[in-house]
Scaffold this motif. Structure first.
Motif, PDB file in Angstrom:
ATOM      1  N   LYS A 197       0.818  -1.214   0.000  1.00  0.00           N
ATOM      2  CA  LYS A 197       0.000   0.000   0.000  1.00  0.00           C
ATOM      3  C   LYS A 197       0.853   1.266   0.000  1.00  0.00           C
ATOM      4  CE  LYS A 197      -4.052  -2.008   2.286  1.00  0.00           C
ATOM      5  NZ  LYS A 197      -4.959  -1.933   3.465  1.00  0.00           N
ATOM      6  N   ALA A 198       2.109   1.153   0.464  1.00  0.00           N
ATOM      7  CA  ALA A 198       2.979   2.329   0.542  1.00  0.00           C
ATOM      8  C   ALA A 198       4.352   2.018  -0.046  1.00  0.00           C
ATOM      9  CB  ALA A 198       3.122   2.779   1.990  1.00  0.00           C
TER      10      ALA A 198
ATOM     11  N   LYS B 241      -0.562   4.287  -5.439  1.00  0.00           N
ATOM     12  CA  LYS B 241      -0.141   3.893  -4.100  1.00  0.00           C
ATOM     13  C   LYS B 241       0.281   5.123  -3.307  1.00  0.00           C
ATOM     14  CE  LYS B 241      -0.225  -0.556  -5.258  1.00  0.00           C
ATOM     15  NZ  LYS B 241      -1.087  -1.583  -4.633  1.00  0.00           N
ATOM     16  N   LYS B 242       0.420   4.980  -1.981  1.00  0.00           N
ATOM     17  CA  LYS B 242       0.981   6.059  -1.178  1.00  0.00           C
ATOM     18  C   LYS B 242       2.479   6.130  -1.459  1.00  0.00           C
ATOM     19  CE  LYS B 242      -0.488   6.932   2.941  1.00  0.00           C
ATOM     20  NZ  LYS B 242      -0.802   6.944   4.400  1.00  0.00           N
ATOM     21  N   ILE B 243       2.960   7.320  -1.802  1.00  0.00           N
ATOM     22  CA  ILE B 243       4.372   7.522  -2.120  1.00  0.00           C
ATOM     23  C   ILE B 243       4.986   8.408  -1.052  1.00  0.00           C
ATOM     24  CG2 ILE B 243       6.050   8.263  -3.849  1.00  0.00           C
ATOM     25  CD1 ILE B 243       4.162   6.031  -4.782  1.00  0.00           C
TER      26      ILE B 243
ATOM     27  N   LEU C  42       6.556   4.042  10.144  1.00  0.00           N
ATOM     28  CA  LEU C  42       5.339   3.239  10.001  1.00  0.00           C
ATOM     29  C   LEU C  42       4.141   3.941  10.632  1.00  0.00           C
ATOM     30  CD1 LEU C  42       4.079   0.557   9.053  1.00  0.00           C
ATOM     31  CD2 LEU C  42       4.588  -0.354  11.329  1.00  0.00           C
ATOM     32  N   GLN C  43       4.337   4.531  11.795  1.00  0.00           N
ATOM     33  CA  GLN C  43       3.252   5.258  12.457  1.00  0.00           C
ATOM     34  C   GLN C  43       2.740   6.392  11.570  1.00  0.00           C
ATOM     35  OE1 GLN C  43       4.389   6.516  16.461  1.00  0.00           O
ATOM     36  NE2 GLN C  43       5.618   4.677  16.700  1.00  0.00           N
TER      37      GLN C  43
ATOM     38  N   LEU D 263       6.694  -1.300   1.017  1.00  0.00           N
ATOM     39  CA  LEU D 263       7.884  -1.655   0.256  1.00  0.00           C
ATOM     40  C   LEU D 263       8.871  -0.512   0.442  1.00  0.00           C
ATOM     41  CD1 LEU D 263       9.390  -3.577  -1.672  1.00  0.00           C
ATOM     42  CD2 LEU D 263       8.522  -2.179  -3.560  1.00  0.00           C
ATOM     43  N   PHE D 264       9.976  -0.807   1.096  1.00  0.00           N
ATOM     44  CA  PHE D 264      10.995   0.207   1.359  1.00  0.00           C
ATOM     45  C   PHE D 264      12.136   0.035   0.386  1.00  0.00           C
ATOM     46  CE2 PHE D 264      14.900   1.674   3.382  1.00  0.00           C
ATOM     47  CZ  PHE D 264      14.552   2.983   3.680  1.00  0.00           C
TER      48      PHE D 264
END
Length: 223
Positions: free
Chosen positions: A7-8, A112-114, A161-162, A172-173
């Motif tokens: 999602k991110a 997605k969240k970028i 993450l928070q 996905l980092f």
């Protein structure tokens, strides 16, 4: 293999989206014949000093760390650094060049969240992103300066993450720095190492989920 639960998409900044060695031209202009080596040492000490400040419990902003690293690098290579030269070289860090594929890749994952998650403090990170060609493609800027815990501490990734508001397995980092990938994997993020220099995987038993030569590879995670 890519997972379908992402999602991110979270990007490291320095060396991943932006070429830190694009400052080398200014280094070469000021120190002919030594620009490349000064730039290399500058980056190495920048990372080392971040780690040292963290370990010593003496947090400093990334701007301060970058100045310290530059001063060391210039001295190591037998040169002098006056106030004007320092100001100009530090300013070049606010105008780094993005890698060729970055804008196109980011434009293809806008569903997605970028986010960017960086050791850079906002006084460096914000102007860099704002003035770049990818400013409109970044949805969220997260700096370790907000918690004063440099990556690769567990606390730094937990803070990110928070701020993202998703589950850790939904992140996905991406980073070009092996130590950063190790830290993110240790925390529980899915990881894609952007191995621009064709280096071996860090020997920490924290293998990245995927390895790519540049950001084009991450597009297989976008659906």
């Amino acid at each position: 293999m890519p997972q379908q639960s992402i999602k991110a998409f979270v990007f490291d900044v320095y060396g991943t989206l932006f070429d830190v060695h694009s400052v080398g031209d200014n280094c070469e202009k000021m120190y002919p014949g030594k620009g490349t080596e000064i730039s290399k040492t500058w980056r190495e000490k920048q990372i080392q000093y971040s780690n040292l400040h963290q370990l010593m419990g003496n947090y400093q902003t990334f701007l301060t760390v970058t100045k310290e690293a530059l001063r060391y690098a210039v001295k190591q290579h037998g040169e002098q650094l006056d106030q004007n030269s320092e100001k100009e070289l530090i300013n070049s860090y606010l105008h780094l060049v993005t890698y060729p594929e970055v804008k196109e890749v980011l434009s293809q994952i806008q569903n997605k969240k970028i986010a960017v998650f960086s050791n850079g403090s906002h006084d460096m990170l914000d102007p860099l992103i704002k003035e770049s060609e990818i400013s409109s493609l970044i949805h969220q800027l997260i700096s370790v300066d907000e918690i004063k815990q440099f990556k690769p501490t567990v606390a730094s990734y937990d803070y990110a993450l928070q701020q993202l508001g998703v589950q850790r397995e939904e992140v996905l980092f991406m980073s070009s720095n092996g130590w950063d990938i190790s830290g993110a994997k240790n925390y529980g993020f899915q990881t894609a190492w952007i191995n621009r220099k064709n280096l071996p995987v860090e020997e920490l038993n924290l293998e990245p989920n995927s390895i790519y030569q540049n950001l084009q590879g991450i597009l297989e995670w976008k659906d």
